[in-house]
Design a protein around this motif. Structure first.
Motif, mmCIF file in Angstrom:
data_model
loop_
_atom_site.group_PDB
_atom_site.id
_atom_site.type_symbol
_atom_site.label_atom_id
_atom_site.label_comp_id
_atom_site.label_asym_id
_atom_site.label_seq_id
_atom_site.Cartn_x
_atom_site.Cartn_y
_atom_site.Cartn_z
ATOM 1 N N GLU A 196 0.917 -1.287 -0.089
ATOM 2 C CA GLU A 196 0.088 -0.028 0.033
ATOM 3 C C GLU A 196 0.827 1.251 -0.091
ATOM 4 O OE1 GLU A 196 -2.776 0.044 3.235
ATOM 5 O OE2 GLU A 196 -2.979 2.266 2.759
ATOM 6 N N GLY A 197 0.515 2.207 -0.697
ATOM 7 C CA GLY A 197 1.103 3.438 -0.855
ATOM 8 C C GLY A 197 2.366 3.518 -1.551
ATOM 9 N N ARG A 198 2.473 2.107 -2.324
ATOM 10 C CA ARG A 198 3.798 2.283 -3.306
ATOM 11 C C ARG A 198 3.485 2.153 -4.786
ATOM 12 N NH1 ARG A 198 7.669 0.712 0.878
ATOM 13 N NH2 ARG A 198 9.332 -0.173 -0.909
ATOM 14 N N SER A 199 3.947 2.648 -5.620
ATOM 15 C CA SER A 199 3.841 2.648 -7.108
ATOM 16 C C SER A 199 4.979 2.367 -7.725
ATOM 17 C CB SER A 199 2.802 3.845 -7.552
ATOM 18 O OG SER A 199 2.390 4.477 -6.576
ATOM 19 N N MET A 200 4.829 1.586 -9.195
ATOM 20 C CA MET A 200 5.886 1.854 -10.007
ATOM 21 C C MET A 200 5.581 2.724 -11.236
ATOM 22 S SD MET A 200 8.217 -1.489 -10.711
ATOM 23 C CE MET A 200 6.866 -2.595 -11.229
ATOM 24 N N ILE A 201 6.776 3.499 -11.540
ATOM 25 C CA ILE A 201 6.548 4.239 -12.942
ATOM 26 C C ILE A 201 7.565 3.802 -13.728
ATOM 27 C CG2 ILE A 201 6.596 6.571 -13.621
ATOM 28 C CD1 ILE A 201 5.678 6.556 -10.173
ATOM 29 N N VAL A 202 7.161 3.374 -15.026
ATOM 30 C CA VAL A 202 8.174 2.718 -15.847
ATOM 31 C C VAL A 202 8.719 3.876 -16.887
ATOM 32 C CG1 VAL A 202 8.750 1.181 -17.705
ATOM 33 C CG2 VAL A 202 7.576 0.609 -15.647
ATOM 34 N N LEU A 203 9.686 4.700 -16.866
ATOM 35 C CA LEU A 203 10.030 5.583 -17.842
ATOM 36 C C LEU A 203 11.075 5.231 -19.019
ATOM 37 C CD1 LEU A 203 10.641 8.055 -14.958
ATOM 38 C CD2 LEU A 203 8.668 8.210 -16.614
ATOM 39 N N LYS A 204 10.586 5.160 -20.411
ATOM 40 C CA LYS A 204 11.153 4.626 -21.189
ATOM 41 C C LYS A 204 12.309 5.713 -21.680
ATOM 42 C CE LYS A 204 11.468 2.364 -25.664
ATOM 43 N NZ LYS A 204 11.333 2.004 -26.840
ATOM 44 N N ILE A 205 13.686 5.262 -21.722
ATOM 45 C CA ILE A 205 14.707 6.081 -22.319
ATOM 46 C C ILE A 205 15.678 5.253 -23.111
ATOM 47 C CG2 ILE A 205 14.806 7.181 -19.961
ATOM 48 C CD1 ILE A 205 17.235 5.266 -19.269
ATOM 49 N N GLN A 206 16.395 6.329 -23.857
ATOM 50 C CA GLN A 206 17.296 5.671 -24.807
ATOM 51 C C GLN A 206 18.503 4.709 -24.509
ATOM 52 O OE1 GLN A 206 19.002 9.610 -26.465
ATOM 53 N NE2 GLN A 206 20.480 8.057 -27.215
ATOM 54 N N ARG A 207 18.947 4.157 -25.096
ATOM 55 C CA ARG A 207 20.092 3.261 -24.673
ATOM 56 C C ARG A 207 21.338 3.889 -25.416
ATOM 57 N NH1 ARG A 207 20.885 -2.503 -26.908
ATOM 58 N NH2 ARG A 207 18.713 -3.028 -26.217
ATOM 59 N N TYR A 208 22.403 3.690 -24.754
ATOM 60 C CA TYR A 208 23.727 4.244 -25.151
ATOM 61 C C TYR A 208 24.472 2.848 -25.487
ATOM 62 C CZ TYR A 208 22.761 9.111 -24.419
ATOM 63 O OH TYR A 208 22.145 10.191 -24.155
ATOM 64 N N ALA A 209 25.338 2.810 -26.510
ATOM 65 C CA ALA A 209 26.074 1.801 -27.186
ATOM 66 C C ALA A 209 27.144 1.389 -25.859
ATOM 67 C CB ALA A 209 26.724 1.946 -28.271
ATOM 68 N N ARG A 210 27.749 2.396 -25.369
ATOM 69 C CA ARG A 210 29.090 1.815 -24.128
ATOM 70 C C ARG A 210 28.387 2.177 -22.881
ATOM 71 N NH1 ARG A 210 31.970 6.181 -23.565
ATOM 72 N NH2 ARG A 210 33.886 5.115 -23.005
ATOM 73 N N TRP A 211 28.837 0.963 -22.210
ATOM 74 C CA TRP A 211 28.174 0.892 -20.797
ATOM 75 C C TRP A 211 28.593 2.218 -19.943
ATOM 76 C CZ3 TRP A 211 31.202 0.878 -16.525
ATOM 77 C CH2 TRP A 211 32.712 0.644 -16.560
ATOM 78 N N GLN A 212 29.903 2.578 -20.305
ATOM 79 C CA GLN A 212 30.210 3.799 -19.534
ATOM 80 C C GLN A 212 29.271 4.909 -19.907
ATOM 81 O OE1 GLN A 212 31.997 2.000 -21.712
ATOM 82 N NE2 GLN A 212 34.169 1.673 -21.084
ATOM 83 N N ASP A 213 28.879 5.165 -21.023
ATOM 84 C CA ASP A 213 27.859 6.175 -21.329
ATOM 85 C C ASP A 213 26.684 5.840 -20.625
ATOM 86 O OD1 ASP A 213 29.371 7.932 -22.972
ATOM 87 O OD2 ASP A 213 29.350 6.699 -24.488
ATOM 88 N N VAL A 214 26.285 4.448 -20.721
ATOM 89 C CA VAL A 214 24.968 4.198 -20.039
ATOM 90 C C VAL A 214 25.017 4.745 -18.476
ATOM 91 C CG1 VAL A 214 23.326 2.507 -18.713
ATOM 92 C CG2 VAL A 214 24.425 2.081 -21.323
ATOM 93 N N SER A 215 26.181 4.283 -17.816
ATOM 94 C CA SER A 215 26.446 4.833 -16.401
ATOM 95 C C SER A 215 26.347 6.236 -16.329
ATOM 96 C CB SER A 215 27.716 4.058 -15.915
ATOM 97 O OG SER A 215 27.611 4.285 -14.564
ATOM 98 N N MET A 216 27.058 6.840 -16.975
ATOM 99 C CA MET A 216 27.254 8.314 -16.897
ATOM 100 C C MET A 216 25.905 9.205 -17.340
ATOM 101 S SD MET A 216 31.084 9.432 -17.998
ATOM 102 C CE MET A 216 31.083 8.571 -19.631
ATOM 103 N N ARG A 217 25.447 8.737 -18.277
ATOM 104 C CA ARG A 217 24.025 9.589 -18.712
ATOM 105 C C ARG A 217 22.968 9.352 -17.658
ATOM 106 N NH1 ARG A 217 24.204 13.000 -22.998
ATOM 107 N NH2 ARG A 217 26.159 12.299 -24.421
#
Ligand SMILES: CC(=O)N[C@H]1[C@@H](OP(=O)(O)OP(=O)(O)OC[C@H]2O[C@@H](n3ccc(=O)[nH]c3=O)[C@H](O)[C@@H]2O)O[C@H](CO)[C@H](O)[C@@H]1O
Ligand SMILES: [Mn+2]
Length: 293
Positions: free
Chosen positions: A108-129
């Motif tokens: 109760e009182g908890r919700s999930m919101i899924v936000l679609k975002i773009q993917r970056y090719a390099r994992w370093q960019d995924v992490s930093m972005r």
């Protein structure tokens, strides 16, 4: 009548004793007078009462891009058991594959919101972005929906309580691999050309990139500034040694956090130091090469 109502609202807590500190084996206060949160230093019932009175709402941001969606199920199931139980929570799941987000039953009182975002090719960019994305959503959405943000890595599970004791204007977490080390040995960025540069004779702690938070306003300031620093580095063709984590450490050097979490809140399960009485949030090992690329 009045008196009995007043009594109803009362809750009894054991007295804090000035001459009998609960922990003497670890640092519980920084030189700039903010607490380091260890088991035994706080009374959660007292804190829950205080935060309930303020009716706080907490947003948890977590990124699951590409193969990392596999970590979501365990992350969310254990969060339901241990994260901010009894408080209002919004999970913000940032992913490139909304369909892969598992269906977890929420309390109760908890919700999930899924936000679609773009993917970056390099994992370093995924992490930093992550920083850029959090700052953008903080401004346009989170600020209207929650009071605090807690920003976490995904290949993790909760294995003990993580509650309102962590909340403060802006907080970071001691990295499990470095909390006993001298500052010269921290893996700060040491190249002068990077915005994340820290000299060998500077720095308080080594903070982990995978657990930070604060009020939405303060997290906005942090993520916005550290995204700008990342972009300046990019323009100068330099990438900090530990990516966003290096920039986080630089940010906290100049803007001291207002609370610090002990490695109970980010444990790598290496060794069993006596000072660690609880393992609240632990790293699920990943096969780096396979999962990161
Ligand atoms: C424990 C800790 O402090 N870890 C830090 C360290 O972690 P790690 O080597 O553990 O980095 P990581 O693999 O956890 O990447 C950071 C996060 O980015 C997300 N992600 C990453 C890649 C991908 O393909 N898909 C995806 O969703 C995911 O939420 C992940 O947890 O160094 C990173 C930057 O170098 C970050 O600062 C991490 O926070
Ligand atoms: Mn990680």
């Amino acid at each position: 009548m009045k008196k009995s109502r007043k009594q109803e609202a009362r809750m009894k807590f054991s007295q804090p004793e000035v001459m009998n500190p609960p922990r003497t084996d670890v640092l519980v206060m920084t030189p700039w007078f903010v607490p380091i949160v260890w088991d035994g230093t706080f009374n959660i019932n007292l804190l829950n009462q205080q935060f309930k009175l303020r009716d706080v709402k907490i947003g948890l941001t977590v990124f699951a891009i590409k193969k990392y969606v596999v970590f979501l199920q365990r992350f969310l199931e254990t969060a339901e058991k241990f994260f901010m139980v009894g408080h209002k929570v919004n999970y913000y799941i940032m992913t490139d594959q909304p369909k892969e987000v598992p269906n977890v039953t929420l309390g109760e009182g908890r919700s999930m919101i899924v936000l679609k975002i773009q993917r970056y090719a390099r994992w370093q960019d995924v992490s930093m972005r992550r920083m850029e994305i959090i700052s953008l959503f903080a401004k346009k959405q989170f600020i209207h929906e929650v009071d605090y943000l807690v920003c976490l890595d995904v290949h993790m599970k909760f294995s003990d309580c993580v509650g309102v004791e962590i909340l403060s204007n802006i907080f970071g977490t001691l990295h499990p691999g470095f909390f006993r080390m001298q500052r010269q040995n921290f893996t700060y960025e040491r190249r002068l050309e990077s915005q994340a540069y820290i000299a060998h004779d500077e720095g308080d702690f080594y903070y982990a990139g995978g657990f930070l938070g604060g009020t939405v306003e303060e997290v906005y300031k942090l993520t916005n500034q550290y995204h700008n620093a990342i972009m300046t580095d990019k323009a100068n063709s330099i990438e900090a040694l530990w990516h966003d984590e290096s920039h986080l450490n630089k940010y906290f050097l100049n803007h001291k956090p207002t609370k610090i979490l002990s490695p109970e809140y980010m444990w790598d399960c290496k060794g069993e130091p006596k000072v660690l009485r609880k393992r609240r949030f632990v790293i699920v090992p990943k096969n780096c090469d396979q999962i990161k690329n």
